[in-house]
Write an enzyme that holds these catalytic residues in place. Structure first.
Site, PDB file in Angstrom:
ATOM      1  N   ARG A  83       0.892  -0.923  -0.037  1.00  0.00           N
ATOM      2  CA  ARG A  83       0.035  -0.012   0.010  1.00  0.00           C
ATOM      3  C   ARG A  83       0.831   1.366   0.087  1.00  0.00           C
ATOM      4  O   ARG A  83       1.846   1.233   0.438  1.00  0.00           O
ATOM      5  CB  ARG A  83      -0.818   0.047   1.197  1.00  0.00           C
ATOM      6  CG  ARG A  83      -2.100  -0.932   1.433  1.00  0.00           C
ATOM      7  CD  ARG A  83      -3.001  -0.475   2.418  1.00  0.00           C
ATOM      8  NE  ARG A  83      -2.556  -0.841   3.690  1.00  0.00           N
ATOM      9  CZ  ARG A  83      -3.058  -0.436   4.796  1.00  0.00           C
ATOM     10  NH1 ARG A  83      -4.336   0.405   4.792  1.00  0.00           N
ATOM     11  NH2 ARG A  83      -2.825  -0.942   5.996  1.00  0.00           N
ATOM     12  N   HIS A 176      -7.966  -9.339   8.209  1.00  0.00           N
ATOM     13  CA  HIS A 176      -6.637  -8.293   8.228  1.00  0.00           C
ATOM     14  C   HIS A 176      -7.059  -7.016   7.835  1.00  0.00           C
ATOM     15  O   HIS A 176      -6.550  -6.762   6.657  1.00  0.00           O
ATOM     16  CB  HIS A 176      -5.439  -9.064   7.685  1.00  0.00           C
ATOM     17  CG  HIS A 176      -4.177  -8.023   7.905  1.00  0.00           C
ATOM     18  ND1 HIS A 176      -3.900  -7.603   9.086  1.00  0.00           N
ATOM     19  CD2 HIS A 176      -3.458  -7.424   7.081  1.00  0.00           C
ATOM     20  CE1 HIS A 176      -2.739  -6.929   8.922  1.00  0.00           C
ATOM     21  NE2 HIS A 176      -2.688  -6.785   7.942  1.00  0.00           N
TER      22      HIS A 176
END
Ligand code: A3D
Length: 321
Positions: A83, A176
């Site tokens: 990310r 998650h």
């Protein structure tokens, strides 16, 4: 006895750290694999050159072809993209799903007996896809997230109480994502549960709530600080803990993304739950009792994971067929 072979698919930030930790812990010989030419070779040589100073024996090598992972005992998958600020884990789905299809095929052909630990995000959907693409038995394919999320929770609690991190246990269930389920009731210091520590005046409910919130957003906190990628030291340490439990048959009870076949009322889905990891892979899924509030939080997390898996099924309908 021959050393174990550990294949690390993805030689990026986490992959490189995994190689160093596997060496330091003398878990076995390490092969770093990546599509980027030179990176796995360069990182493995660099770590091999550190071994005389650090004092460990392991053969380290780099590979750009899947033959390099042949016969691996453990495969840890971090291949894909991480990310950047402003991205959610699910933004990575399309790109990383394709990567899981390639990696799964490579494992199927060259390391079908391995214990496979997936780290690539969005974790719960990617481990699902990796298992389908590899065709390995579900008890030999797990996802790393709960150990990391619990480690963050433990660290924040130890800091709040000014006690050793070693005496803090903590539990995080579910997917998650930001709706993961930190279990306050099952977390505490040396056996004293968090709600008791609040009663004892060690902390306040507000502070516990803030720590739970910080745990949920722990990955994003690091992404925002680093700006160029996501966390890698703690994720690598967490995956190594799982690999160690398998290779040394330690039978640790660790929260991992495991394949569920009815446990917690969930079927055909990977989700973060407590499992025992030993020489046979996931040897047991542990079903703990949840109160109504915890169950509601878990259901919310399950819904998010199902949505991501649904997207995978839309993009790659033939996966695993
Ligand atoms: P990064 O440093 O970019 O490394 C990824 C590596 O994968 C790069 O070296 C790429 O060249 C390589 N790669 C890309 N495509 C392929 C392919 N098809 N085959 C082989 N290698 C390929 O990322 P990172 O190491 O920081 O993170 C890796 C992954 O872990 C990302 O998806 C992160 O989102 C994820 N991650 C998960 C957690 C969890 O707790 C689950 C925590 C932190 C990061």
């Amino acid at each position: 006895m021959a050393r174990a072979k550990i294949a690390l698919i993805g030689a990026g930030q986490i992959g490189g750290t995994l190689a160093l930790l596997a060496g330091l812990k003398e878990l076995g010989d390490v092969v770093l694999f990546d599509v980027a030419e030179g990176i796995p070779q360069g990182k493995s040589l660099d770590i091999a050159e550190a071994s005389p100073v650090l004092g460990f024996d392991a053969a380290l090598s780099g590979a750009n072809g899947y033959e390099g992972i042949a016969g691996a005992d453990v495969v840890i998958v971090t291949a894909g993209v991480p990310r950047k600020p402003g991205m959610s884990r699910s933004d990575l789905l399309g790109i990383n799903l394709k990567v899981m299809e390639q990696v799964g095929a490579g494992i199927r052909q060259h390391a079908p007996d391995a214990f496979v630990i997936c780290v690539t995000n969005p974790l719960d959907a990617m481990v699902w896809a990796l298992q389908k693409a590899s065709g390995l038995p579900t008890h030999k394919v797990v996802g790393m997230a709960g150990v990391l999320d619990s480690a963050r929770f433990r660290y924040f609690l130890a800091d709040e109480f000014d006690v050793s991190v070693e005496d803090v246990t903590a539990f995080v269930l579910g997917g998650h994502g930001d709706d993961m389920v930190p279990l306050v009731r099952y977390s505490g210091v040396a056996g004293i549960p968090l709600p008791d520590l609040v009663k004892m005046g060690w902390t306040s409910q507000e502070k516990v709530d803030a720590i739970v919130d910080r745990t949920r957003k722990g990955g994003g906190e690091i992404v925002n600080l680093l700006k160029t990628g996501s966390a890698f030291y703690a994720p690598a340490a967490s995956a190594i803990e799982m690999a160690t439990s398998y290779l040394r048959d330690k039978k640790r009870l660790l929260p991992c993304a495991a394949y569920l076949t009815g446990q917690y009322g969930i079927d055909d889905l990977y989700l973060g739950v407590p499992v025992i990891i030993g020489a046979n892979g996931v040897e047991r899924v542990v079903e703990i009792e949840l109160d109504a509030n915890e169950r509601a939080m878990l259901d919310k997390s399950v819904a998010s994971v199902k949505e991501l898996v649904g997207e995978c099924q839309k993009i790659a309908p033939g996966l695993g067929a």
